[in-house]
Motif scaffolding. Structure first.
Motif, mmCIF file in Angstrom:
data_model
loop_
_atom_site.group_PDB
_atom_site.id
_atom_site.type_symbol
_atom_site.label_atom_id
_atom_site.label_comp_id
_atom_site.label_asym_id
_atom_site.label_seq_id
_atom_site.Cartn_x
_atom_site.Cartn_y
_atom_site.Cartn_z
ATOM 1 N N HIS A 148 25.086 14.502 12.767
ATOM 2 C CA HIS A 148 26.804 14.849 12.059
ATOM 3 C C HIS A 148 27.609 13.789 11.626
ATOM 4 C CE1 HIS A 148 29.953 16.994 9.724
ATOM 5 N NE2 HIS A 148 31.060 16.562 10.645
ATOM 6 N N ALA A 168 26.267 23.088 18.363
ATOM 7 C CA ALA A 168 25.537 21.336 18.038
ATOM 8 C C ALA A 168 26.717 20.817 18.328
ATOM 9 C CB ALA A 168 26.414 21.168 15.876
ATOM 10 N N LYS A 219 21.694 14.195 20.611
ATOM 11 C CA LYS A 219 22.818 14.223 19.271
ATOM 12 C C LYS A 219 23.328 12.470 19.227
ATOM 13 C CE LYS A 219 26.441 14.808 16.887
ATOM 14 N NZ LYS A 219 27.445 15.628 16.634
ATOM 15 N N ARG A 275 31.841 9.587 17.034
ATOM 16 C CA ARG A 275 32.100 10.275 17.552
ATOM 17 C C ARG A 275 31.814 10.812 18.634
ATOM 18 N NH1 ARG A 275 33.924 16.117 14.715
ATOM 19 N NH2 ARG A 275 31.530 16.149 14.627
ATOM 20 N N LYS A 324 30.563 27.886 11.394
ATOM 21 C CA LYS A 324 32.598 27.516 11.811
ATOM 22 C C LYS A 324 33.276 27.801 10.937
ATOM 23 C CE LYS A 324 32.489 23.038 10.539
ATOM 24 N NZ LYS A 324 34.246 22.665 10.589
ATOM 25 N N HIS A 328 26.314 26.483 9.781
ATOM 26 C CA HIS A 328 27.263 26.668 10.619
ATOM 27 C C HIS A 328 28.511 27.524 10.661
ATOM 28 C CE1 HIS A 328 29.895 24.751 13.935
ATOM 29 N NE2 HIS A 328 29.258 23.652 13.770
ATOM 30 N N TYR A 334 32.935 11.944 4.738
ATOM 31 C CA TYR A 334 34.306 12.989 4.074
ATOM 32 C C TYR A 334 34.857 11.273 3.401
ATOM 33 C CZ TYR A 334 32.737 18.124 4.979
ATOM 34 O OH TYR A 334 32.444 19.258 5.131
ATOM 35 N N ALA A 339 25.681 18.450 7.185
ATOM 36 C CA ALA A 339 26.934 18.474 6.596
ATOM 37 C C ALA A 339 27.060 18.667 4.504
ATOM 38 C CB ALA A 339 27.808 16.872 6.594
ATOM 39 N N THR A 340 28.161 19.567 4.454
ATOM 40 C CA THR A 340 27.480 19.950 3.774
ATOM 41 C C THR A 340 27.777 19.053 2.817
ATOM 42 O OG1 THR A 340 29.236 21.891 3.946
ATOM 43 C CG2 THR A 340 29.216 21.099 1.409
ATOM 44 N N PRO A 341 29.163 18.117 2.699
ATOM 45 C CA PRO A 341 28.471 16.651 0.791
ATOM 46 C C PRO A 341 27.846 15.960 1.435
ATOM 47 C CG PRO A 341 30.909 16.006 2.205
ATOM 48 C CD PRO A 341 29.854 17.606 3.519
ATOM 49 N N ARG A 352 22.603 21.218 8.713
ATOM 50 C CA ARG A 352 22.907 22.245 9.179
ATOM 51 C C ARG A 352 24.873 22.346 8.317
ATOM 52 N NH1 ARG A 352 22.526 18.943 12.435
ATOM 53 N NH2 ARG A 352 25.107 19.005 13.351
ATOM 54 N N PRO A 353 24.052 22.620 6.807
ATOM 55 C CA PRO A 353 25.657 22.757 6.652
ATOM 56 C C PRO A 353 26.879 24.380 7.273
ATOM 57 C CG PRO A 353 24.338 23.374 5.130
ATOM 58 C CD PRO A 353 23.641 22.854 6.166
ATOM 59 N N GLY A 354 27.942 23.920 6.386
ATOM 60 C CA GLY A 354 28.762 25.055 7.662
ATOM 61 C C GLY A 354 29.821 24.937 5.932
ATOM 62 N N ASN A 355 30.135 24.002 4.971
ATOM 63 C CA ASN A 355 31.031 24.119 4.579
ATOM 64 C C ASN A 355 30.637 25.465 3.046
ATOM 65 O OD1 ASN A 355 33.000 23.736 2.584
ATOM 66 N ND2 ASN A 355 34.530 23.120 4.234
HETATM 67 C C1 LIG Z 1 28.200 18.964 14.567
HETATM 68 C C2 LIG Z 1 28.113 19.256 13.354
HETATM 69 N N1 LIG Z 1 27.578 19.498 12.653
HETATM 70 C C3 LIG Z 1 27.377 20.773 11.600
HETATM 71 C C4 LIG Z 1 28.558 20.935 10.854
HETATM 72 C C5 LIG Z 1 28.510 21.803 9.328
HETATM 73 O O1 LIG Z 1 29.310 19.933 8.138
HETATM 74 P P1 LIG Z 1 30.192 21.123 7.021
HETATM 75 O O2 LIG Z 1 31.232 21.364 7.803
HETATM 76 O O3 LIG Z 1 29.791 19.317 6.419
HETATM 77 O O4 LIG Z 1 29.164 21.964 6.137
HETATM 78 C C6 LIG Z 1 29.672 20.541 11.183
HETATM 79 C C7 LIG Z 1 31.171 20.505 10.779
HETATM 80 O O5 LIG Z 1 31.654 19.930 11.193
HETATM 81 C C8 LIG Z 1 29.364 19.644 12.785
HETATM 82 O O6 LIG Z 1 30.788 19.081 13.336
#
Ligand SMILES: Cc1ncc(COP(=O)(O)O)c(C=O)c1O
Length: 391
Positions: free
Chosen positions: A170, A82, A132, A139, A41, A39, A175, A215-217, A232-235
């Motif tokens: 997700h 996503a 989803k 959410r 973002k 991800h 968290y 999700a990263t964790p 799909r981790p982003g952080n």
């Molecule tokens: C839909 C979705 N996928 C993947 C991620 C990535 O998760 P993370 O920020 O824990 O790496 C997020 C983060 O908000 C998300 O909302």
């Protein structure tokens, strides 16, 4: 340029730590036979997304069309949204498809799916969609226990203009986990729920090829779970104080820091020039503390899962490895951080400090560019190209 020559506050990104984080997550996904779709973002940077693809990622994930447009302009041709994108955005999605970008998005409502189907059919396109599933974050997403769900999946699979490729989730409630076991349980439950939905669809003749979690964790647990095809981790590209508190990273993995200057000092407190406009007001959650509690003692576990302070301050601004536990960023104004000092500090007005933010994704979104560094040398300025693209 040396770090000390930068104007502050400055957002720094350690290139070596980013590269190591990318390599490690790719290895985790690859060694378990999962595809990695980061991800973007977190960094919002086509340059860093390119590093991720070069390391083996098979595409990128964005939240909204605005982010996707920035990455499409930079040449990225496989973008997963996503996000339950509304059909009002169909013209923008069609324009991405017309440019040859492979776009997929998340859906969780029959009325919205019908509208997407009509829009794509009218334009003689087919759009990849993933359903989803709400795996506990509450959410977005369909209820995996809804008895109507299998029949809906069957209907969706035959709708014109759409290609149902799989399920997406997700586990944002990770968290809030208060222990490593609780985190593992979130990942476990997510995999089980997705497996059950996919099995129910399969029993009715609908094959769901993709099971995408992110999700990263939870990534370290999800990677090995059967049935999952994509992470799909982003952080993880930057990490932050929250990820350290969730056991997902160590302090020396954290790639994004904020360089600040002590502007003034008074009895028991120092004031920094980094306020909420660069650190954000996000709190850190987790079960391992990197800060101090209100009595000045190192707390083993934050009592309610929320860590004290708006970031943690490293003991050495030039070598961000150890947190100075006597400093607590207890209050933010827009342009000031009020730091409580337990005992005494050698810091004087004019001195520099390095801050580990609570949440790196939002910090990156607050600046036009970050300074890419190698140790104490500033290598280049990296534009945060998709900053603010929340449309
Ligand atoms: C839909 C979705 N996928 C993947 C991620 C990535 O998760 P993370 O920020 O824990 O790496 C997020 C983060 O908000 C998300 O909302």
């Amino acid at each position: 340029v040396h770090l000390t020559e930068l104007r502050t506050p400055a957002v720094l990104v350690d290139a070596g730590r980013v590269a190591a984080n990318i390599t490690r997550m790719q290895a985790l996904a690859g060694s378990n036979g999962r595809a990695l779709r980061p991800h973007v973002k977190t960094h919002k940077s086509p340059v860093l997304a390119r590093w991720q693809l070069e390391a083996g990622a098979h595409g990128i994930c964005c939240a909204k069309p605005g982010e996707a447009e920035v990455f499409a302009d930079a040449g990225f041709d496989d973008v997963r949204l996503a996000y339950p994108v509304r059909p009002e955005h169909a013209p923008r999605i069609l324009s991405l498809l017309d440019r040859g970008v492979r776009v997929s998005l998340a859906v969780d409502r029959p009325d919205v799916v019908a509208a997407w189907s009509a829009a794509m059919r009218a334009a003689r396109h087919r759009l990849d969609v993933l359903v989803k599933v709400d795996v506990g974050f509450h959410r977005c997403g369909v209820d995996p226990h809804d008895p109507e769900l299998p029949a809906w999946l069957v209907a969706l699979a035959s709708m014109p203009g759409l290609r149902l490729t799989g399920l997406i989730s997700h586990a944002g409630h990770a968290y809030r986990a208060r222990s490593a076991d609780a985190l593992a349980a979130v990942a476990d439950e997510e995999a089980r729920l997705l497996h059950d939905v996919a099995a129910a669809a399969r029993n009715r003749g609908v094959a769901l090829g993709e099971i995408s979690v992110g999700a990263t964790p939870t990534a370290r647990y999800s990677a090995a779970m059967p049935g999952i095809t994509e992470l799909r981790p982003g952080n993880y590209v930057y990490f932050d104080r929250t990820q350290v508190a969730l056991g997902a990273a160590t302090l020396d993995d954290c790639a994004l820091t904020v360089l600040a200057t002590v502007v003034t000092a008074h009895e028991g407190r120092i004031i920094l020039d980094a306020g909420s406009k660069v650190l954000s007001s996000d709190r850190a959650t987790g079960y391992l503390t990197t800060g101090i509690d209100s009595r000045g003692a190192r707390a083993e576990r934050p009592p309610d899962g929320v860590l004290e302070g708006y970031g943690a301050i490293f003991a050495d601004a030039e070598s961000p490895l150890v947190i100075d536990e006597t400093l607590c960023i207890e209050r933010l104004s827009e342009e000031h951080a009020t730091v409580r000092v337990v005992g005494t500090t050698a810091l004087r007005p004019g001195d520099r400090v390095r801050i580990l933010p609570n949440h790196s994704c939002v910090v990156a979104n607050l600046v036009d560019s970050v300074s890419l560094i190698d140790g104490t040398a500033v290598v280049e300025r990296l534009p945060v190209a998709a900053r603010g693209r929340c449309d």
